[in-house]
Design an enzyme around this catalytic site. Sequence first.
Site, PDB file in Angstrom:
ATOM      1  NE  ARG A  75      41.266  39.292  49.638  1.00 37.39           N
ATOM      2  CZ  ARG A  75      41.293  38.690  48.447  1.00 37.39           C
ATOM      3  NH1 ARG A  75      42.229  37.795  48.186  1.00 37.39           N
ATOM      4  NH2 ARG A  75      40.412  38.963  47.526  1.00 37.39           N
ATOM      5  NE  ARG A  84      35.294  39.756  46.343  1.00 37.45           N
ATOM      6  CZ  ARG A  84      36.092  38.879  46.938  1.00 37.45           C
ATOM      7  NH1 ARG A  84      35.969  38.652  48.230  1.00 37.45           N
ATOM      8  NH2 ARG A  84      37.002  38.238  46.251  1.00 37.45           N
ATOM      9  NE  ARG A 137      36.347  41.115  39.154  1.00 31.78           N
ATOM     10  CZ  ARG A 137      37.278  40.415  39.815  1.00 31.78           C
ATOM     11  NH1 ARG A 137      38.438  40.156  39.285  1.00 31.78           N
ATOM     12  NH2 ARG A 137      37.024  39.992  41.024  1.00 31.78           N
ATOM     13  NE  ARG A 148      39.925  34.410  50.209  1.00 32.00           N
ATOM     14  CZ  ARG A 148      39.931  34.729  48.907  1.00 32.00           C
ATOM     15  NH1 ARG A 148      40.282  33.832  48.012  1.00 32.00           N
ATOM     16  NH2 ARG A 148      39.561  35.922  48.519  1.00 32.00           N
ATOM     17  CE  LYS A 162      38.335  34.593  38.899  1.00 31.98           C
ATOM     18  NZ  LYS A 162      37.326  34.479  39.988  1.00 31.98           N
TER      19      LYS A 162
HETATM   20  P1  AMP Z   1      40.066  39.357  42.829  1.00 26.53           P
HETATM   21  O1  AMP Z   1      41.261  39.060  43.655  1.00 26.53           O
HETATM   22  O2  AMP Z   1      40.196  38.920  41.401  1.00 26.53           O
HETATM   23  O3  AMP Z   1      38.777  38.891  43.460  1.00 26.53           O
HETATM   24  O4  AMP Z   1      39.956  40.957  42.739  1.00 26.53           O
HETATM   25  C1  AMP Z   1      39.834  41.735  43.911  1.00 26.53           C
HETATM   26  C2  AMP Z   1      39.243  43.082  43.580  1.00 26.53           C
HETATM   27  O5  AMP Z   1      40.086  43.791  42.665  1.00 26.53           O
HETATM   28  C3  AMP Z   1      37.881  43.062  42.905  1.00 26.53           C
HETATM   29  O6  AMP Z   1      36.823  42.900  43.833  1.00 26.53           O
HETATM   30  C4  AMP Z   1      37.867  44.440  42.255  1.00 26.53           C
HETATM   31  O7  AMP Z   1      37.653  45.461  43.207  1.00 26.53           O
HETATM   32  C5  AMP Z   1      39.300  44.576  41.782  1.00 26.53           C
HETATM   33  N1  AMP Z   1      39.471  44.014  40.427  1.00 26.53           N
HETATM   34  C6  AMP Z   1      40.185  42.916  40.066  1.00 26.53           C
HETATM   35  N2  AMP Z   1      40.129  42.696  38.749  1.00 26.53           N
HETATM   36  C7  AMP Z   1      39.355  43.686  38.235  1.00 26.53           C
HETATM   37  C8  AMP Z   1      38.902  44.012  36.934  1.00 26.53           C
HETATM   38  N3  AMP Z   1      39.229  43.257  35.872  1.00 26.53           N
HETATM   39  N4  AMP Z   1      38.119  45.107  36.786  1.00 26.53           N
HETATM   40  C9  AMP Z   1      37.794  45.886  37.837  1.00 26.53           C
HETATM   41  N5  AMP Z   1      38.163  45.627  39.090  1.00 26.53           N
HETATM   42  C10 AMP Z   1      38.945  44.543  39.313  1.00 26.53           C
END
Ligand code: AMP
Length: 209
Positions: free
Chosen positions: A155, A166, A88, A122, A13
């Site tokens: 990470r 996740r 989300r 990654r 994304k």
């Molecule tokens: P991402 O980079 O989009 O995978 O987001 C990394 C982490 O940020 C996720 O695993 C969540 O812990 C937190 N996060 C990102 N977006 C959201 C969201 N919309 N709601 C809750 N937690 C979020």
Amino acid sequence: MKLIFFGAPGAGKGTIAKQLKESAGIPHISTGDIFRANIKNQTELGKKVKAILDAGELVPDELTISLVENRVKEDDCKNGYILDGFPRTMVQAEAWSKIEEADAAIYFDIEDAEVVRRLGGRRTCPTCQAIFHVETNKPKTEGICDVCGAELIIRPDDATEAIQNRLKVYHSQTEPLLDYYTKLGKVVSVDATGTPEAVFNELQSKLKK
Ligand code: AMP
């Protein structure tokens, strides 16, 4: 154009959002990037969410919704934006529908096994955030960032246990959004297993329609 990008972690994304940001001239708003920047800068928000991100859990809905609500009020969002990783959860999606109407919700379709392969390999630069992969996008020197020379890291949320968590969180909390946005007639589905170029082309041609 107000777009929502949703799909499993590692579906690409962020990569596609960065490309679309350039071609469509609208900002890319990634809640994950916002949280990570706050963690890096050790802000109050960062301190609050660090353990949650490291474990692959979700930040509380209320906090996340108000963060995005404030962000889209900024000037650069007046012609639209790409929301990457938000909404989300169903709570976020329903709350967001009352705040803003999205033009489309782009669903990045990918299987779990491919997510595990992508995220498990990654490697991220902690300094400039450049991303590499041990098989598909190797740095010129193993373990070193091509862009700034820093030592690459895994990470915390790309560690094996966090990836599994996740995915679990994704299936239980985020996947129901597919049904929700389908019923609203907003879903544009793209096959996220291809190369970034193929995914981007598919998305662009579907958005034109
Ligand atoms: P991402 O980079 O989009 O995978 O987001 C990394 C982490 O940020 C996720 O695993 C969540 O812990 C937190 N996060 C990102 N977006 C959201 C969201 N919309 N709601 C809750 N937690 C979020």
